[in-house]
Design a protein around this motif. Structure first.
Motif: not given
Length: 171
Positions: A145-151
């Motif tokens: 999630e952090i890597k893909n800039n997701k919520p």
């Protein structure tokens, strides 16, 4: 020698002392009005006081609310104040404990996401009853999630998992 404390016990209460005690009872009653229905059900109070509190929640007018609070204070005179204070203190302690669990969960979530496997190893050593597989999966999903800039959906799930684990471990 004459004891002043013995003399004070024989005197009637002053008007200001009576008024102070009434305000304390109203404050205790106010604390009762701020409880949830489930919490209020745990407090040892009579039906009249329960009904007065329920009525207060239905009242919209400020003046009517003020009068209802005075009525609740009046009903508090016949209530078991020590038992009520004991239950309220237990609720406060539980709230403080949940705040500690939230802080622990947030600190560990941050460490697990930032420090990686060294923090995981330390966590598993300290908390042997945790579900290793589920915790690792939540950490992997959070990293993705952090890597893909997701919520931060999985980061929240990780936090809730850790907090619930600490609460369960304490019980």
């Amino acid at each position: 020698m004459y004891e002043y404390d013995d003399y004070d016990d024989d005197l009637p209460k002053s008007k200001s002392q009576v008024k102070k005690e009434m305000h304390e009872l109203q404050d205790l009653g106010k604390q009762l009005t701020e409880l949830s229905k489930a919490q209020l059900a745990e407090v040892p109070i009579d039906e009249d006081l329960q009904e007065a509190i329920a009525t207060l929640h239905r009242i919209k007018s400020n003046e009517a609310r003020r009068r209802q609070m005075q009525y609740i204070g009046k009903l508090m005179r016949s209530a078991d104040q020590e038992a009520i204070e004991s239950v309220l203190n237990r609720f406060k302690e539980r709230d403080h404990q949940y705040l500690r669990f939230d802080k622990m969960a947030e600190d560990w979530r941050k460490r697990l996401l930032e420090e990686g496997s060294s923090a995981q190893g330390e966590f598993f050593d300290q908390h042997t009853s945790v579900d290793h597989q589920q915790l690792r999966q939540l950490i992997r999903d959070s990293h993705r999630e952090i890597k893909n800039n997701k919520p931060p959906t999985n980061q929240r799930k990780l936090f809730r998992y850790l907090r619930d684990f600490f609460i369960q471990e304490a019980d």
